[in-house]
Design a protein around this motif. Structure first.
Motif, PDB file in Angstrom:
ATOM      1  N   CYS A 293       0.848  -1.197   0.000  1.00 39.40           N
ATOM      2  CA  CYS A 293       0.000   0.000   0.000  1.00 39.40           C
ATOM      3  C   CYS A 293       0.887   1.254   0.000  1.00 39.40           C
ATOM      4  CB  CYS A 293      -0.843   0.072   1.266  1.00 39.40           C
ATOM      5  SG  CYS A 293      -1.959  -1.301   1.452  1.00 39.40           S
ATOM      6  N   THR A 295       3.256   4.223  -0.035  1.00 35.49           N
ATOM      7  CA  THR A 295       4.677   4.365  -0.336  1.00 35.49           C
ATOM      8  C   THR A 295       5.333   3.012  -0.587  1.00 35.49           C
ATOM      9  OG1 THR A 295       4.871   6.442   0.828  1.00 35.49           O
ATOM     10  CG2 THR A 295       6.852   5.092   0.749  1.00 35.49           C
ATOM     11  N   ALA A 296       4.947   2.030   0.209  1.00 38.05           N
ATOM     12  CA  ALA A 296       5.541   0.700   0.033  1.00 38.05           C
ATOM     13  C   ALA A 296       5.206   0.154  -1.354  1.00 38.05           C
ATOM     14  CB  ALA A 296       5.033  -0.236   1.124  1.00 38.05           C
ATOM     15  N   LEU A 339       5.355  -5.904   0.711  1.00 37.30           N
ATOM     16  CA  LEU A 339       6.260  -4.864   1.215  1.00 37.30           C
ATOM     17  C   LEU A 339       5.509  -4.048   2.256  1.00 37.30           C
ATOM     18  CD1 LEU A 339       7.953  -3.227  -1.933  1.00 37.30           C
ATOM     19  CD2 LEU A 339       9.071  -4.497  -0.132  1.00 37.30           C
ATOM     20  N   SER A 340       6.121  -3.860   3.406  1.00 34.62           N
ATOM     21  CA  SER A 340       5.443  -3.062   4.433  1.00 34.62           C
ATOM     22  C   SER A 340       6.440  -2.561   5.463  1.00 34.62           C
ATOM     23  CB  SER A 340       4.382  -3.919   5.133  1.00 34.62           C
ATOM     24  OG  SER A 340       3.753  -3.191   6.156  1.00 34.62           O
ATOM     25  N   GLN A 341       6.365  -1.299   5.783  1.00 31.52           N
ATOM     26  CA  GLN A 341       7.192  -0.762   6.852  1.00 31.52           C
ATOM     27  C   GLN A 341       6.711  -1.341   8.178  1.00 31.52           C
ATOM     28  OE1 GLN A 341       8.452   1.015  10.122  1.00 31.52           O
ATOM     29  NE2 GLN A 341       6.421   1.765   9.600  1.00 31.52           N
ATOM     30  N   SER A 342       5.443  -1.144   8.481  1.00 29.79           N
ATOM     31  CA  SER A 342       4.915  -1.514   9.809  1.00 29.79           C
ATOM     32  C   SER A 342       4.690  -3.012   9.960  1.00 29.79           C
ATOM     33  CB  SER A 342       3.585  -0.806  10.046  1.00 29.79           C
ATOM     34  OG  SER A 342       2.633  -1.249   9.083  1.00 29.79           O
ATOM     35  N   GLY A 343       4.364  -3.664   8.844  1.00 32.05           N
ATOM     36  CA  GLY A 343       3.997  -5.079   8.936  1.00 32.05           C
ATOM     37  C   GLY A 343       2.635  -5.277   9.567  1.00 32.05           C
ATOM     38  N   THR A 348      -2.539  -5.218   3.491  1.00 32.22           N
ATOM     39  CA  THR A 348      -1.361  -6.017   3.111  1.00 32.22           C
ATOM     40  C   THR A 348      -1.425  -7.377   3.808  1.00 32.22           C
ATOM     41  OG1 THR A 348      -0.166  -3.946   2.915  1.00 32.22           O
ATOM     42  CG2 THR A 348       1.171  -5.943   2.961  1.00 32.22           C
ATOM     43  N   VAL A 391       4.830  10.177  10.006  1.00 31.69           N
ATOM     44  CA  VAL A 391       3.809   9.478   9.219  1.00 31.69           C
ATOM     45  C   VAL A 391       4.287   9.306   7.781  1.00 31.69           C
ATOM     46  CG1 VAL A 391       1.509   9.777   8.222  1.00 31.69           C
ATOM     47  CG2 VAL A 391       1.841  10.066  10.672  1.00 31.69           C
ATOM     48  N   ALA A 392       4.905  10.334   7.245  1.00 34.74           N
ATOM     49  CA  ALA A 392       5.402  10.235   5.871  1.00 34.74           C
ATOM     50  C   ALA A 392       6.613   9.302   5.844  1.00 34.74           C
ATOM     51  CB  ALA A 392       5.796  11.607   5.359  1.00 34.74           C
ATOM     52  N   SER A 393       6.493   8.270   5.070  1.00 33.47           N
ATOM     53  CA  SER A 393       7.551   7.273   5.019  1.00 33.47           C
ATOM     54  C   SER A 393       8.673   7.754   4.094  1.00 33.47           C
ATOM     55  CB  SER A 393       6.931   5.981   4.482  1.00 33.47           C
ATOM     56  OG  SER A 393       7.848   4.949   4.546  1.00 33.47           O
ATOM     57  N   GLN A 400      13.468  -0.022   1.171  1.00 30.70           N
ATOM     58  CA  GLN A 400      12.665  -0.983   0.380  1.00 30.70           C
ATOM     59  C   GLN A 400      13.171  -0.984  -1.065  1.00 30.70           C
ATOM     60  OE1 GLN A 400       8.823   0.670   1.190  1.00 30.70           O
ATOM     61  NE2 GLN A 400       8.424  -0.642   2.950  1.00 30.70           N
ATOM     62  N   LEU A 479       3.009  11.694  -3.899  1.00 29.98           N
ATOM     63  CA  LEU A 479       2.331  11.285  -2.655  1.00 29.98           C
ATOM     64  C   LEU A 479       2.929  12.029  -1.465  1.00 29.98           C
ATOM     65  CD1 LEU A 479       0.483   9.417  -0.962  1.00 29.98           C
ATOM     66  CD2 LEU A 479       2.304   7.758  -0.952  1.00 29.98           C
ATOM     67  N   LYS A 480       4.260  12.085  -1.448  1.00 31.97           N
ATOM     68  CA  LYS A 480       4.934  12.725  -0.310  1.00 31.97           C
ATOM     69  C   LYS A 480       4.522  14.183  -0.193  1.00 31.97           C
ATOM     70  CE  LYS A 480       6.141  10.341   1.438  1.00 31.97           C
ATOM     71  NZ  LYS A 480       6.248   8.953   1.735  1.00 31.97           N
ATOM     72  N   VAL A 601      -1.857   1.751   9.040  1.00 29.50           N
ATOM     73  CA  VAL A 601      -3.286   1.691   8.708  1.00 29.50           C
ATOM     74  C   VAL A 601      -3.797   0.281   9.002  1.00 29.50           C
ATOM     75  CG1 VAL A 601      -5.020   2.154   6.939  1.00 29.50           C
ATOM     76  CG2 VAL A 601      -2.925   3.504   7.016  1.00 29.50           C
TER      77      VAL A 601
HETATM   78  O1  M6R Z   1       3.419   0.196   7.022  1.00 31.02           O
HETATM   79  P1  M6R Z   1       3.208   0.064   5.548  1.00 31.02           P
HETATM   80  O2  M6R Z   1       4.466   0.235   4.775  1.00 31.02           O
HETATM   81  O3  M6R Z   1       2.482  -1.174   5.166  1.00 31.02           O
HETATM   82  O4  M6R Z   1       2.266   1.272   5.183  1.00 31.02           O
HETATM   83  C1  M6R Z   1       1.727   1.414   3.901  1.00 31.02           C
HETATM   84  C2  M6R Z   1       1.261   2.817   3.682  1.00 31.02           C
HETATM   85  O5  M6R Z   1       0.211   3.131   4.553  1.00 31.02           O
HETATM   86  C3  M6R Z   1       2.384   3.818   3.887  1.00 31.02           C
HETATM   87  O6  M6R Z   1       3.469   3.514   3.062  1.00 31.02           O
HETATM   88  C4  M6R Z   1       1.913   5.262   3.595  1.00 31.02           C
HETATM   89  O7  M6R Z   1       1.552   5.391   2.262  1.00 31.02           O
HETATM   90  C5  M6R Z   1       3.034   6.207   3.967  1.00 31.02           C
HETATM   91  N1  M6R Z   1       3.007   6.474   5.366  1.00 31.02           N
HETATM   92  C6  M6R Z   1       2.990   7.482   3.237  1.00 31.02           C
HETATM   93  O8  M6R Z   1       4.131   8.238   3.488  1.00 31.02           O
END
Ligand code: M6R
Length: 604
Positions: A293, A295-296, A339-343, A348, A391-393, A400, A479-480, A601
């Motif tokens: 989702c 940025t990922a 792909l996910s930052q938070s998992g 996802t 919040v902004a990745s 990634q 997006l950013k 999210v």
């Molecule tokens: O934790 P995730 O990588 O799964 O999150 C997916 C998106 O919600 C996330 O990349 C979001 O688009 C960014 N925070 C935007 O900067």
């Protein structure tokens, strides 16, 4: 998305709850509240808006207690208001909730028929009243919570205090994160690690269908038949300092500045004899699907470009929220890469489960160790970006992009498209030249800030254009900018603009043109001429090589350092992130916590 903190111990819960909620602010919220439990009963304080509002109200009451639960709410059911803020209560208990109770209206109807009344518009109120119903029957908090959980559809992380056990916190979860910790000063529950770091580095990631019972000096885990369970304790490898701003005005800027180190830390552990190691994957992979989702997902686009370019293997990139519902065509030999930052991203996670149910192998590329996506996938690779609070990745995206590039090198080597020396050369570039080039860009942060101000001050719309990999980067740049500066922007493959959207390009409209693709430079230059002749204010972000060889018809230019052409996108990414950062900061906006957004999210 929503933050939960709970504390029971030897100290005053008030500052611990307020501090915990503050450290979870990045998750996104629009109201906050606490329930304080003591022998005098449970006292609730809530407030719409920022934690400062809650904190002021709380300190004005003069309440103190050794136990309590706190919550930051990101509104889904019902507007942000004092009434809808958590905790929600009955005369027996108070509860905080992260997630969505999908069958709340059905439960509400039933509870209403039994005499319960509802005061908020939330789905959560059905949960607290359902637990109350079973508690009245059994007098046992554990039984009541398991009975209620069995009837709830949807996702939840619950923290609960009962009037008759004011020194105890009960916690359970399903599809929403929750950790539990025991520190020297008492027990804690939290949605995420930063909230417990001032007290301990050790924690338990609460399993589903397990209930945690915390008192001031113990934590125990109970299964649904009342059996006592053990859970593995984990240790956080990062410190409080890493979860703080360390002198930077915003987490986002700090995190961008951490990119060189994060890329090195991510790539290095994946190398064996100078080659990328993905030995956990089958050799004979069918199609590759990258699902994610936001940025990922944009990092997935970079992965597609890299894998197709180097390995000549077709890659399908999909938005997880679409993938899960559109009955994707998956073959048993395929590989789904999540792909996910938070998992913890709900869509996802659902895409992962769908893939597994179809019998397809899954690979999670995740930043948060032990997160749900990491645990449920067949294979996991951790990106080593460290905590990302803004919040902004940013750094998570860069790492990634690095890891999918590494995967591309390995796949290309395995299928004979790259020989060993070339695969080793590219791999070495990823650990050395790429971080160095990013570091060079960081030195230009101030210059980029001035340019960003010039292009975004008073702007309502902005276009990003690029071709090839640059077009992938434009989607992320756009997006950013949107998410933190609130400037409407669009990313366009430069050649596509003239098929409609160029009608929006008029006198003074800012257009940022990305030129890191050497072989496409001439085409991009034509694109810049097209927008310029319609009055666009044009900024080029170009490689040194392109600047030296071509005359780029732009008003301003930011030059990214010369490295191997395959990787020149990396320093360009950092320029685009700094551009968005400064655009937001110079507008005086809340860079780290943009409106309406949540870091993780965890609902659909
Ligand atoms: O934790 P995730 O990588 O799964 O999150 C997916 C998106 O919600 C996330 O990349 C979001 O688009 C960014 N925070 C935007 O900067």
């Amino acid at each position: 998305m929503c933050g939960i903190i709970g504390y029971t111990g030897t100290q005053d819960a008030v500052p611990i709850l307020v501090g915990g909620l503050t450290s979870l602010e990045y998750r996104g919220y629009d109201s906050a509240g606490v329930a304080l439990a003591s022998d005098d009963g449970i006292k609730i304080v809530k407030s719409k808006g920022r934690i400062e509002n809650l904190s002021k109200r709380l300190y004005d009451t003069g309440y103190h207690a050794p136990c309590g639960i706190g919550h930051t709410r990101w509104a889904t059911h019902g507007e942000p208001s004092d009434k809808n803020a958590h905790p929600h209560s009955t005369e027996n208990l108070s509860l905080v909730h992260n997630g969505i109770i999908e069958n709340y209206d059905e439960l509400q109807e039933r509870l209403k028929s039994l005499g319960y009344t509802f005061v908020s518009e939330t789905d959560t109120e059905a949960a607290v009243k359902l637990i109350d119903l079973y508690y009245r029957e059994s007098g046992d908090p554990v039984k009541a919570m398991f009975s209620a959980a069995a009837e709830i559809r949807g996702s939840f992380a619950f923290g609960v205090v009962f009037e008759k056990a004011p020194d105890t916190i009960y916690a359970m979860r399903k599809d929403s994160p929750l950790i539990v910790a025991m520190s020297e000063c008492g027990g804690l529950i939290a949605s995420d690690i930063p909230a417990i770091l001032p007290y301990t580095n050790n924690y338990f990631r609460l399993e589903e269908e397990v209930l945690a019972v915390l008192t001031k000096d113990s934590v125990s885990f109970v299964g649904k038949n009342g059996e006592s369970l053990t859970q593995p304790e984990e240790t956080v490898s990062w410190s409080v300092g890493e979860a703080q701003k360390s002198g930077y005005p915003h987490f986002m800027l700090k995190e961008i500045f951490e990119e060189p180190e994060a890329i090195r830390k991510t790539v290095t552990p994946r190398l064996v004899n100078g080659l990328p190691d993905f030995s956990m994957l089958d050799k004979d992979i069918g199609r590759i699907h990258i699902v994610a989702c936001g940025t990922a997902m944009h990092a997935g686009l970079v992965g597609k470009t890299m894998i197709e370019r180097l390995a000549r293997l077709p890659v399908n990139v999909e938005i997880a929220s679409e993938f899960r519902y559109r009955d994707p065509i998956l073959d048993k030999k395929d590989l789904v890469v999540l792909l996910s930052q938070s998992g913890e991203t709900a869509d996802t996670l659902a895409a992962l489960r769908h893939s597994k149910a179809c019998g397809v192998k899954t690979l999670a590329i995740v930043n948060v160790i032990g997160s749900s996506v990491a645990r449920e996938a067949d294979h996991v690779i951790y990106t080593m970006a460290g905590p990302e609070i803004a919040v902004a990745s940013t750094k998570a995206y860069s790492v990634q992009c690095a890891i999918v590039s590494l995967l591309a090198i390995r796949l290309a080597f395995d299928c004979g498209k790259l020989d060993e020396s070339e695969a080793k050369r590219l791999t070495a570039l990823l650990i050395n030249e790429v971080p160095a080039a990013v570091a060079t860009v960081l030195k230009k942060s101030e210059e980029i800030g001035k340019i960003a101000k010039n292009y975004t001050e008073g702007a309502e719309h902005l276009f990003y254009i690029g071709r090839g990999a640059d077009s992938d980067l434009c989607t992320e740049a756009s997006l950013k900018l949107k998410e933190i500066s609130y400037i409407h922007s669009e990313a366009y493959a430069a050649g596509e603009l003239k098929h409609g959207t160029i009608s929006l390009v008029t006198e003074g409209v800012p257009v940022v043109a990305l030129l890191t693709e050497h072989k496409l430079a001439e085409k991009m230059i034509s694109g810049i001429r097209e927008v310029k002749s319609r009055g666009a204010h044009t900024l080029a972000i170009a490689t040194e090589r392109i600047k030296d060889e071509f005359t780029v018809p732009c008003d301003d230019m930011i030059v990214v350092p010369k490295i191997d052409p395959l990787f020149e996108m990396f320093p360009a990414i950092t320029v685009l992130q700094l551009f968005a950062y400064h655009a937001s900061a110079t507008r005086g906006l809340d860079v780290d916590k943009p409106r309406n957004l949540a870091k993780s999210v965890t609902v659909e």
